[in-house]
Structure formats: structure tokens, C-alpha cells
Design an enzyme around this catalytic site. Structure first.
Site, PDB file in Angstrom:
ATOM      1  N   TYR A   1       0.856  -1.178   0.000  1.00  0.00           N
ATOM      2  CA  TYR A   1       0.000   0.000   0.000  1.00  0.00           C
ATOM      3  C   TYR A   1       0.894   1.231   0.000  1.00  0.00           C
ATOM      4  CZ  TYR A   1      -4.416   2.420   0.609  1.00  0.00           C
ATOM      5  OH  TYR A   1      -5.512   3.218   0.419  1.00  0.00           O
TER       6      TYR A   1
ATOM      7  N   LYS B   1     -20.153 -20.515 -11.033  1.00  0.00           N
ATOM      8  CA  LYS B   1     -19.426 -20.332 -12.289  1.00  0.00           C
ATOM      9  C   LYS B   1     -18.008 -19.838 -11.999  1.00  0.00           C
ATOM     10  CE  LYS B   1     -20.153 -20.425 -16.804  1.00  0.00           C
ATOM     11  NZ  LYS B   1     -20.999 -21.372 -17.544  1.00  0.00           N
TER      12      LYS B   1
ATOM     13  N   GLU C   1     -23.575 -14.328 -18.680  1.00  0.00           N
ATOM     14  CA  GLU C   1     -24.156 -15.573 -18.177  1.00  0.00           C
ATOM     15  C   GLU C   1     -25.641 -15.395 -17.882  1.00  0.00           C
ATOM     16  OE1 GLU C   1     -23.612 -19.576 -17.141  1.00  0.00           O
ATOM     17  OE2 GLU C   1     -22.125 -18.162 -17.889  1.00  0.00           O
TER      18      GLU C   1
ATOM     19  N   ASN D   1     -31.995 -30.016 -19.202  1.00  0.00           N
ATOM     20  CA  ASN D   1     -31.850 -30.448 -17.810  1.00  0.00           C
ATOM     21  C   ASN D   1     -33.037 -29.966 -16.995  1.00  0.00           C
ATOM     22  OD1 ASN D   1     -29.499 -31.989 -17.118  1.00  0.00           O
ATOM     23  ND2 ASN D   1     -28.253 -30.270 -17.782  1.00  0.00           N
TER      24      ASN D   1
END
Length: 406
Positions: free
Chosen positions: A55, A110, A152, A303
């Protein structure tokens, strides 16, 4: 304090008299409590010297250098190795439009698949808006923090325009996995099914059930790969140029598919077809499957319920694939997207091209090698050869197509 999620059907009570948490009887809730991800530092901060480098004041020198040479951001931040997983929650798995908050468990999932299977860091971002302009503008503003954008579970047809516009405005890979990931894995499996039967893709006539994101992308990729012919059917029948009810996306689809000029229903298209690819749900009658050509391939990928149950498909088809993990030949996007992004990020590609996707499919098919069999036309997601093979092929294709920047 947020209210405890409870099982409305449970008579059990905890020590405070409340209903028993879902964690206590459902392992999925137990696994998800607190989320599935965390941020982990890659450098130590053990003392004041470490702090002064990680930092202030050391970080200021790095910031100044990047301000003077913006391309250094890829070398001195995580940008070149991290992907944003972006959704608006309108088409989540088989659940439909459940909204951004309810989509987050999927987006976290994901992200951990990116890391597990491709070594790529990913951050889930659920947007509380569904307007195309707002989504595009928001992602463009977020883009400086990321090396790639994975779209997505955004519903069609907006997903097509959102991806196209983001590709036009950004110089990093933008990839809608529901479209292209599915298409890459489907093509890989079909290549191997054709090889097993001694045929080429050009010998095959395919029928796709579903003209949404996945169906359109699969059709486009099969044509790019040299399929003999492919027809796509939606709820109203075969997508053909003579239909007057087509959206702009479907009109374009009709322009490069259905060279046989078929008309009628999905069942009509299946008569004599070599390949069925299901990405729409619903049920295909057994008699329609029986009408397909001898030695046909059935890829029923809905599915949790495939369009054709494998027990039925095996009566007539030489190769059967589904989207489920409890049957052989699972068409699973995780075989594609981690390696595709890993390869694109490795060479700092400005975009993901059709050539890169075709290379990914060829590499994925190649993993099967001499072990090819009717119940093994596509490798397992847990095959450790998959991601390296796809990564290398995508990186090489990016260089060959001139979109690599290193």
C-alpha cells in the site's frame, strides 16, 4: 439482521423456538451458507515494510507508472487474469427469470469453476437492471477492472445484442457462455461421433430443437465447421425464410441454415436426419426419433429432463449424449469456458474469434483420442488434460488470427 431461511413444512424448532434452518437437513444449503468464494491475498502483509510496498507509499509509484503507460496495468494488477461473470438473472439455469440476487449462487458457482478447471480468477456480478442499454453501459464502465467478460444467464434475444455491442466497445474478450460454450462442446462431441461412425461432418444433416441463445450459436458453429446441413426448429416449427413471424435473429438464422428448404414441425425435420440436438426442453415423441436415419446421433441436452430419455434414444441412435452427469457423454460447458478464457488471457487477446472457438472444439475432441467409443465421445470435466489442451489451442488460434497482444 436478515431473517433466517426456514423450511415452511418443518415442525422442528431450534432452541430459540424458531423453525429449523434449511442447513440442518439439506446439504446444498449447508454448503452455500456464507457463499462459496473468498478473496485471498497473493502477497504477505506481515510488517510495516510489507505494508509500505503493498500500500502507501510504494503503491503510488506503480499507479504513476500505469498512468503514464496504461498497458502496464496488465503486468502490475490482476486485470489480465480475472474475468467478470455478469448476469441480470433473467435466464438462470432451468429456473428462468429469478432476478439478480437469486442468481448469485449460480454466478459464484461459475466463478469457482473458472478457478478449479482453468486457473482463472472470476468475480460474480449480478446487475439489477434488464434494459439492454443499461447493461451495456454498466459493463463498459466496469471493464477496466477485468481482462475478460463472461456473460451468463441473460435471456434471448437481448443476449445477442448485448454481446455484440460489448464486443464493439471493448478491447477485451466478451463471451456469452450459454451460446458459445454450449456450441463448442457440442461440436467437439459431434466431431467424435462422426469419426466413430466413419463419417465426416459434411455427411451429416442435423436438426436443432430450440432457437434461443444455445440453438443459434450451435447452428452457426456447425455451419462454420462444415456440417452438411442443419435445420433449427422453434415452438412454431422449422425456422425458414418463408416464415413471416421471425425475429431479426431468426431471420438471420434462416439465411444460413436449412439449405434443404424443409418446412413443417420438428418431427417433420427429424425424418431421415442424422443428428438431433436438443436445447429447448419439451419431449420429442419416440416415433420421431425412430424416423431418423440409421446410426443417428441424439444429443438431448435439456436439464433435468432430456428431450429424449437415453433409454429411448439408445433404441435407435448409435451415440447418445445429454446434459446430465449421471449418463455417459455429458455436454457440459465447463469443458470449454475455463480453457477458452485461460488461452485468451494468456495472450491478452482483444476478442474471442470464431477461429478460437473452433480450435477449442477441435482440441477438446482430440483429448478423447484412441479411447473413442459410443459412450465416450467427449471427455469428463475432471479429465486434467482438458483445460491445458483447450488453453493451448485457443492461444495459438488467437496468435494466428492476429488478436493476440503478446
Amino acid at each position: 439482521m436478515a431473517a433466517e431461511i426456514v423450511n415452511p413444512c418443518s415442525d422442528s424448532t431450534d432452541q430459540d423456538g424458531g423453525a429449523e434452518p434449511l442447513d440442518s437437513f439439506d446439504p446444498a444449503f449447508a454448503l452455500h451458507r456464507g457463499g462459496k468464494m473468498a478473496v485471498q491475498a497473493t502477497v504477505p502483509v506481515r510488517n510495516k515494510d510489507d505494508l509500505s510496498l503493498a500500500y502507501t507509499p510504494g503503491v503510488a509509484r506503480v499507479c504513476t507508472a500505469i498512468a503514464e503507460q496504461p498497458e502496464l496495468v496488465h503486468d502490475y494488477t490482476w486485470t489480465s487474469s480475472v474475468v467478470a461473470v455478469v448476469t441480470d438473472g433473467t435466464a438462470v439455469l432451468g429456473l428462468g427469470d429469478i432476478g439478480p440476487r437469486a442468481s448469485l449462487p449460480v454466478m459464484e458457482g461459475k466463478a469457482i469453476l473458472f478457478k478449479q478447471f482453468g486457473g482463472v480468477d472470476a468475480v460474480p456480478i449480478a446487475l439489477d437492471c434488464t434494459d439492454t442499454d443499461e447493461i451495456v453501459d454498466t459493463v463498459v464502465r466496469l471493464a477496466p477492472s477485468f481482462g475478460g467478460i463472461n456473460l451468463e444467464d441473460i435471456s434471448a434475444p437481448r443476449c445477442f445484442e448485448i454481446e455484440r455491442r460489448l464486443q464493439e466497445r471493448l478491447d477485451i474478450p466478451v463471451f456469452h457462455d450459454d451460446q458459445h460454450g454450449t456450441a463448442v462442446v457440442t461440436l467437439a462431441a459431434l466431431r467424435n461421433a462422426a469419426r466413430l461412425s466413419g463419417r465426416a461432418l459434411g455427411d451429416l444433416r442435423a436438426v436443432i430443437s430450440g432457437a434461443g441463445a444455445a440453438g443459434v450459436a450451435i447452428a452457426r458453429m456447425l455451419v462454420e465447421a462444415g456440417i452438411g446441413d442443419v435445420a433449427v426448429a422453434d415452438r412454431k416449427g422449422i425456422v425458414s425464410a418463408d416464415r413471416e413471424d421471425l425475429t431479426p435473429v431468426k431471420r438471420e438464422l434462416a439465411s444460413f441454415t436449412n439449405r434443404a428448404r424443409l418446412s413443417g414441425s420438428l418431427q417433420d425435420a427429424l425424418a431421415g436426419a442424422d443428428v438431433f440436438i436438443g436445447v429447448s426442453g419439451g419431449t420429442v415423441p419416440e416415433e420421431a426419433v425412430a424416423s431418423m436415419a440409421k446410426g443417428a446421433f441424439v444429443f438431448a441436452m435439456a436439464n433435468p429432463d432430456p428431450e429424449v430419455h437415453p433409454d429411448v434414444a439408445h433404441k435407435y441412435a448409435a451415440v447418445v449424449a445429454t446434459g446430465r452427469s449421471d449418463f455417459p457423454n455429458q455436454i457440459n460447458n465447463v469443458l470449454a469456458f475455463p480453457g477458452i478464457f485461460a488461452g485468451a488471457l494468456q495472450v491478452r487477446a482483444s476478442r474471442i474469434t470464431e477461429g478460437m472457438k473452433l480450435a477449442a472444439a477441435e482440441a477438446l475432441a482430440g483429448v478423447v483420442g484412441d479411447d473413442l467409443a459410443a459412450d465416450y465421445v467427449i471427455p469428463s470435466p475432471f479429465d486434467e488434460r482438458v483445460a491445458p489442451a483447450v488453453t493451448a489451442a485457443v492461444a495459438a488460434a488467437a496468435r494466428a488470427e492476429g488478436v493476440a497482444r503478446r
